[in-house]
Every structure is written in C-alpha cells, then in structure tokens.
Design an enzyme around this catalytic site. Structure first.
Site, PDB file in Angstrom:
ATOM      1  N   SER A 133      12.865   2.576   2.983  1.00 11.74           N
ATOM      2  CA  SER A 133      13.533   1.971   1.830  1.00 11.74           C
ATOM      3  C   SER A 133      14.646   2.863   1.315  1.00 11.74           C
ATOM      4  CB  SER A 133      12.512   1.736   0.715  1.00 11.74           C
ATOM      5  OG  SER A 133      13.137   1.419  -0.506  1.00 11.74           O
ATOM      6  N   TYR A 158       6.321   4.369  -5.095  1.00  7.80           N
ATOM      7  CA  TYR A 158       6.721   3.556  -3.942  1.00  7.80           C
ATOM      8  C   TYR A 158       7.670   4.343  -3.042  1.00  7.80           C
ATOM      9  CZ  TYR A 158       9.193   0.003  -1.252  1.00  7.80           C
ATOM     10  OH  TYR A 158       9.758  -0.711  -0.227  1.00  7.80           O
TER      11      TYR A 158
END
Length: 337
Positions: A133, A158
């Site tokens: 990501s 995350y």
C-alpha cells in the site's frame, strides 16, 4: 496455469480472478467473507465472476471460504491444490478501522501473510505477487514517492502491517529463493469498489442530498488509480518473475525480491475529486469541513517509472472518466439492491 487469488470476493481480487479466467487459467478464489462491510456486495462480486464464464469453462473458477489465519486449513489448501502462482490480495483493509480494531489486522495481515509465504515455500510456487500500500510512505514530504525511499515511520497500524509484509517477503525471497513481487497500490477506485472508501461514501451522500465530511478542510492530495489500470498492472507483473532472464534486478543481494508502485502518477486535490463526483452525478455536494483524521496522510504520489520499465505500462485513466464509470455503476447497483 493454476492460480490462487486471495481476497477473491474483494474489490480488486474479484476482478483479477475474472480476468485470469478469461485468459484461460484455472483460478481458486479464497475469501473469509467477513462482515467488515456488507457481505452481499462480496456475494455479488463472486456471482459476477461465475456469470462471466462460458458454459464450456464453468469449472475455471472455484471459490473456497477460508480465513487466511487458519494455519491448518491454509496448509491443507496448498498441499491439495498445487498452485503454480499466487496473487495475494486478501487482507483487513482500511486505515481508520485499524485504530478501532487492531487485532483484526494482526490476524489477517500478519498471520495471513505467513500462511501464504509458508504455503508458497513448501509447494514450489513459482511466483507470489502480493498487495502492499502507498500508506507505507506515511507523511513523507518528498514527492513523487519512489520504491527506494525510506518507509520506516508508518502512521497507522494498517501501514505498519503492509510494511511488515514487504519485510516478510524479503526474508523468504532471501532464505528460500521464493520469487516475490509486492505492489504498493495508490487509492484504487471504480466499479465494485468498497463502501468504506471515499468514492462510495461521497457518491452515496451526494446523490441523497446529504452532507459529506471533508477532512483536513479539503487540503489532501491523492493519487487516485482506476481499477482497470490496477488489474492490468497486476496481470502483467505476475508474468514477470524475479531472478529470471531479462528481469531488471532491484537488489543485487536478493534478486528474487521485487517491489513496485502502481498509481496514476497524477495526484488530485480532494476538492477536485469531489468536483469530479459532482460532475458525474449532476448534483452539488453539501460539505462539512473537519480537521485531519488520525492515521491519514496528507498526500500520495506514485513514481511509476520502475513499473513502466518492467511491463511497459502505467496507469493513465483520467479521473473524470473513471469517476463517471463508477457513478454510473453505483446508481445501477443501488437500484438493483
């Protein structure tokens, strides 16, 4: 070939699985169908994959409901199926949710990555492609973001789990010569997207005449990347196996490991993004300006030169076109559901 696609009921995974089947491959799709958002949407994505298959190739896609953190179940899956390649897109998504429910990220993103790596290691999988990501870059000031930039200061759990996935893959590539390629996705949007993401939430509210929450008073920049471009990049990359002839080596001491940005390379201000939704929907937004949210980054901006060198492709769908496709799909989906 035979592929395992994890997160096969998800936004990206379902469309990757569909395209692999269309190319003539066998695909086993895995998902735990959790209730992070409405499972009906996940069921609809799976139904779409099966509906796209011609009758003569109806067996090209098989779905298995299984949690990535189920160590015994995952080991048995790899032992039974003998996959040629793995595209690992399953994970607990969402920056803000990681603040509220951190243990879900440990189970799905850390334990889940380990079961994938172990399965690939023990069963001679020839290439593992996995989702990272853009969030790993944190609030880095240098733009555009390059794969060579330091990413040691994540600002959400995350992001920390995604950086951890890259380190875990690096270790397995080094120790076991397992070819791995990580893809740092930059704000993916488009038809069949997730309800927790801004395109869905904004479009739903704007069409209903409800106000939208605009964080950091609209002073955010995002490298919005259309889903078709992401899928195209994944399919091209999975066919480029690290440490094979002609592959551009990124690390001389670990040629089996690769990592690429995949983004539109054209960051857009949040206000302009909202304007694109307004134009596509034909409705003006009612905005509620708010401060920055915990865990959010100020900007994302992908340097995709290495991806382009590898596969001769870079995302380029204009935001106005991509958002029109999304809004049209959204209206139809909500009308039917």
């Amino acid at each position: 070939m035979k592929f395992l696609v994890t997160g096969a009921a998800g936004f990206i995974g379902s469309q990757v699985a569909e395209q692999l089947c269309a190319q003539g491959h066998q695909v086993v799709g895995l998902d735990n169908l959790n209730d992070y958002y409405d499972p009906k949407l996940k069921d609809a994505r799976l139904a779409r994959i099966k509906a796209a298959l011609p009758a003569a190739h109806a067996s090209a896609f098989r779905f298995i409901q299984l949690d990535l953190s189920d160590r015994a179940g995952m080991a048995a899956l790899f032992a039974t199926e003998k996959f040629n390649r793995v595209i690992h897109l399953g994970a607990q998504a969402g920056v803000r949710y990681s603040i509220d429910n951190p243990m879900a990220y440990v189970d799905s993103n850390l334990v889940g990555m380990m079961t994938i790596l172990e399965g690939c290691r023990h069963h001679q999988v020839e290439h593992l492609v996995y989702a990272s990501s853009s969030s790993v870059y944190g609030n880095q000031q240098k733009v555009p973001f390059s794969e060579a930039d330091p990413v040691d200061m994540p600002i959400s759990l995350y992001a920390a789990t995604k950086k951890s996935n890259e380190l875990m893959a690096h270790t397995y590539s080094h120790l076991y010569q397992l070819p791995t390629t990580g893809l740092r996705f930059f704000t993916v949007y488009g038809p069949w997207g997730r309800p927790d993401m801004a395109p869905w939430k904004f479009t739903k509210a704007i069409l209903a005449g409800q106000q939208i929450d605009v964080y950091n008073h609209g002073q955010l920049m995002r490298d919005f990347t259309y889903i078709d471009d992401i899928v195209e990049g994944i399919l091209r990359v999975q066919d480029k196996i690290p440490a094979t002839a002609g592959y551009p080596v990124q690390q001389q001491n670990n040629p089996y490991y690769a990592l690429y940005n995949i983004g539109n390379n054209q960051p857009v201000a949040l206000e302009d993004f909202i304007s694109a939704i307004e134009a596509a929907a034909g409705v003006k937004a009612v905005k509620n300006y708010l401060p920055m949210q915990a865990g959010d980054v100020y900007q994302t901006y992908a340097d995709v030169s290495q991806l382009q060198q590898l596969v001769g492709f870079k995302p380029a769908t204009p935001l106005a076109l991509g958002m029109q496709h999304f809004v049209d799909w959204f209206k139809n989906y909500m009308r039917l559901n």
